[in-house]
Design a protein around this motif. Structure first.
Motif, short mmCIF file in Angstrom:
data_model
loop_
_atom_site.label_atom_id
_atom_site.label_comp_id
_atom_site.label_asym_id
_atom_site.label_seq_id
_atom_site.Cartn_x
_atom_site.Cartn_y
_atom_site.Cartn_z
N LEU A 130 1.07 -1.29 0.56
CA LEU A 130 -0.10 0.43 -0.60
C LEU A 130 1.06 1.12 -0.23
CD1 LEU A 130 -3.03 -0.69 2.83
CD2 LEU A 130 -3.23 -0.12 -0.20
N HIS A 131 0.62 1.94 -0.75
CA HIS A 131 1.72 3.57 -0.75
C HIS A 131 0.25 4.62 -0.22
CE1 HIS A 131 4.55 1.70 -2.65
NE2 HIS A 131 3.85 0.99 -3.62
N GLY A 132 -1.07 4.45 -0.26
CA GLY A 132 -1.90 5.48 -0.26
C GLY A 132 -2.64 5.59 1.28
N GLY A 133 -3.27 6.06 1.94
CA GLY A 133 -3.16 6.16 3.08
C GLY A 133 -2.87 7.27 4.15
N SER A 134 -3.23 7.75 5.28
CA SER A 134 -2.54 8.31 5.96
C SER A 134 -0.85 7.60 7.26
CB SER A 134 -3.51 9.01 7.49
OG SER A 134 -3.73 8.09 8.12
N PHE A 135 0.01 8.03 7.92
CA PHE A 135 0.91 7.69 8.77
C PHE A 135 -0.06 6.93 9.63
CE2 PHE A 135 3.11 7.88 12.61
CZ PHE A 135 4.76 7.00 12.35
N ILE A 136 -0.60 7.22 9.93
CA ILE A 136 -1.26 6.47 11.38
C ILE A 136 -1.97 5.26 10.85
CG2 ILE A 136 -3.44 6.62 12.93
CD1 ILE A 136 -2.96 8.89 13.57
N SER A 137 -2.36 5.47 9.81
CA SER A 137 -3.70 3.81 8.77
C SER A 137 -2.11 3.33 8.62
CB SER A 137 -4.15 4.88 7.95
OG SER A 137 -3.49 4.84 6.83
N ARG A 138 -1.15 3.28 8.00
CA ARG A 138 -0.25 2.38 7.97
C ARG A 138 0.57 2.14 9.38
NH1 ARG A 138 1.06 6.43 3.50
NH2 ARG A 138 2.83 6.85 5.29
N LEU A 139 0.25 2.52 9.79
CA LEU A 139 0.81 1.30 11.11
C LEU A 139 0.05 0.85 12.18
CD1 LEU A 139 2.98 4.64 12.96
CD2 LEU A 139 3.63 2.28 12.07
N MET A 140 -1.29 0.69 11.61
CA MET A 140 -2.54 0.08 12.16
C MET A 140 -1.48 -1.43 12.20
SD MET A 140 -4.67 1.58 13.11
CE MET A 140 -6.71 0.83 13.20
#
Length: 255
Positions: A130-140
């Motif tokens: 995944l390259h999109g989404g916020s920083f927090i979403s990529r940390l889920m």
């Protein structure tokens, strides 16, 4: 509905069917995916709400540590006997534990299965990043794994005592929750584990509550703005209150 970015595709698949939890050849017979993506989203959302409520109530209870050992130990003992004589000792506590345990398992299962399906739809392998989404979403996923490990450690530390050499087990008439907490957080390593986990919890809560608005179909701009503010506020309050306790112990404010 949010769509997943794709760098790879399922050959011959109907995109609309894929988005609705069905996979089939365009113009051919539909093969339903079970459980559907919709049911997985509902499961993740509802269990997420239960878990968010639990950590919020747990935070409120933790505040009693600032009232001193008598108040905190009395609260811990009350949790063991609440419902008596209708329920046996620890009856309600075990009901809550079972419900929360089931909610946690279902939450992990549904979110990981949705993540796996997204991985497969994007072609798998290196193409599925995944390259999109916020920083927090990529940390889920990362924050979720941290919290899973923390739950196990927290139980072994302050519930069963295997990780706490100075643990005092409760008796039929009193609890030693305050003393156990002080002994645990006086250890800088244990305090650090707790504090890192609370930061991870804040990140997880912020994004989880925000995604909940989307999954429940909240589309009004004003409502979404308020929802986002509440999600950030709740996560911040829960994190700061819980972070303050090990910090207070290490600084000698609570002893």
């Amino acid at each position: 509905m949010r769509t997943l970015p794709r760098e790879g595709r399922v050959t011959g698949a109907d995109d609309i069917l894929l988005e609705r939890g069905r996979i089939g050849k365009a113009g051919g017979r539909i093969e339903r995916v079970r459980p559907s993506n919709w049911s997985l989203k509902v499961t993740a959302a509802m269990t997420g709400v239960l878990l968010a409520l639990f950590v919020t109530i747990h935070m409120v209870g933790n505040l009693k540590v600032y009232s001193g050992p008598e108040s905190f130990n009395a609260y811990a003992h009350w949790l063991r006997v609440v419902g008596d004589p209708l329920l046996p000792e620890m009856g309600l506590l075990w009901i809550v534990r079972i419900v929360m345990g089931a909610a946690l398992i279902l939450h992990i299962w549904s979110t990981l299965l949705m993540r796996y399906r997204g991985f497969e739809l994007r072609g798998g392998g290196s193409k599925a990043r995944l390259h999109g989404g916020s920083f927090i979403s990529r940390l889920m996923l990362t924050t979720g794994l941290i919290l899973m490990v923390f739950v196990v450690f927290h139980i072994l530390d302050l519930t069963t005592g295997q990780a706490n050499s100075d643990f005092q087990a409760p008796t039929a008439t009193e609890s030693f929750a305050y003393e156990n907490l002080i002994n645990s957080f006086s250890n800088p390593l244990f305090a650090s584990i707790y504090m890192v986990s609370m930061v991870a919890l804040a990140f997880h809560l912020v994004h989880g509550l925000w995604v909940l608005a989307t999954d429940l179909g909240v589309t009004a701009l004003r409502t979404r703005t308020v929802w986002k503010a509440v999600a950030h506020l709740l996560a911040l309050v829960v994190a700061l209150v819980n972070l303050s306790i090990p910090a207070a112990v290490l600084m000698g404010v609570v002893s």
